[in-house]
Design an enzyme around this catalytic site. Sequence first.
Site, PDB file in Angstrom:
ATOM      1  N   ASP A 117       0.726  -0.991   0.053  1.00 54.03           N
ATOM      2  CA  ASP A 117      -0.072  -0.102  -0.047  1.00 54.03           C
ATOM      3  C   ASP A 117       0.992   1.270   0.225  1.00 54.03           C
ATOM      4  OD1 ASP A 117      -3.015   1.157   0.517  1.00 54.03           O
ATOM      5  OD2 ASP A 117      -1.575   2.337   1.851  1.00 54.03           O
ATOM      6  N   LEU A 118       0.542   2.060  -0.986  1.00 51.75           N
ATOM      7  CA  LEU A 118       1.445   3.361  -0.851  1.00 51.75           C
ATOM      8  C   LEU A 118       1.340   4.201   0.143  1.00 51.75           C
ATOM      9  CD1 LEU A 118       1.044   4.292  -4.753  1.00 51.75           C
ATOM     10  CD2 LEU A 118       2.645   2.728  -3.626  1.00 51.75           C
ATOM     11  N   ASP A 160      -4.801   2.271  -4.483  1.00 49.01           N
ATOM     12  CA  ASP A 160      -3.319   2.435  -4.336  1.00 49.01           C
ATOM     13  C   ASP A 160      -2.357   1.128  -3.954  1.00 49.01           C
ATOM     14  OD1 ASP A 160      -4.099   3.051  -1.955  1.00 49.01           O
ATOM     15  OD2 ASP A 160      -2.586   4.724  -1.588  1.00 49.01           O
TER      16      ASP A 160
END
Length: 237
Positions: A117-118, A160
């Site tokens: 996950d960004l 994301d």
Amino acid sequence: GVERIFQWQRLDDYPVTVLLGLSRAKVVGPTERVISEINFKAAAGTVLLWTASGVVVLLLRRVRAQVRRREEVEYLAMHDTLTGLNSRFALMRHLEASIATAAAGGGTGRVGVLYMDLDGFKPVNDQYGHAVGDQVLQAVAGRLKNCVRGHDFPARIGGDEFVVVVGSLVDDESLAQLGRRITEALARPLSIHGESLRIGASIGLAVFPQDGQDADALLVRADKAMYAQKALGARGA
């Protein structure tokens, strides 16, 4: 007024010559009718051939169009349209197949899952807009492709969040090394429209069979590990 064709024959030993005259129409009529029939059949055959050819061409075009449409639908189902990575649907199919292959190896097969996950993506998306956010996701996908190996399976599963499936995993350390390589790659600044943007990534790992016996269980375990990593990063910040 009738055009005729004549043939004569003198009889031997007799002072007689036999003369026969037939109208030209009677002599050549049957031949002309045969020729006309042949020409008609040839013309009809040509028309039928061209008609059949036209039908075949139309059918082939229709089949090709259906094949292209099917390929497009399959591509859209199996790929993320924004980044070109594999889709969630494709990921689940691949992960299930990898687990089945590993399970058939007599307990020696292993499959790694890397759930990412960004970090810092939402502020960038909010500040610069969704167009820039999409370019960031595309850049992340490009760097992710450069980090994985040919037999690894990278996918974007939404927003994301990204997942990489590592089949034929040798040991846990090789999966951890891949995670570190991806983290370092994404930590480098992104240059978009003259802006230098920085994001990061929190990554959770899970390994079949010890962390889960099926695809859903592995993804849940990797997801939890990712959130634990994100919480550690937040406390460290």
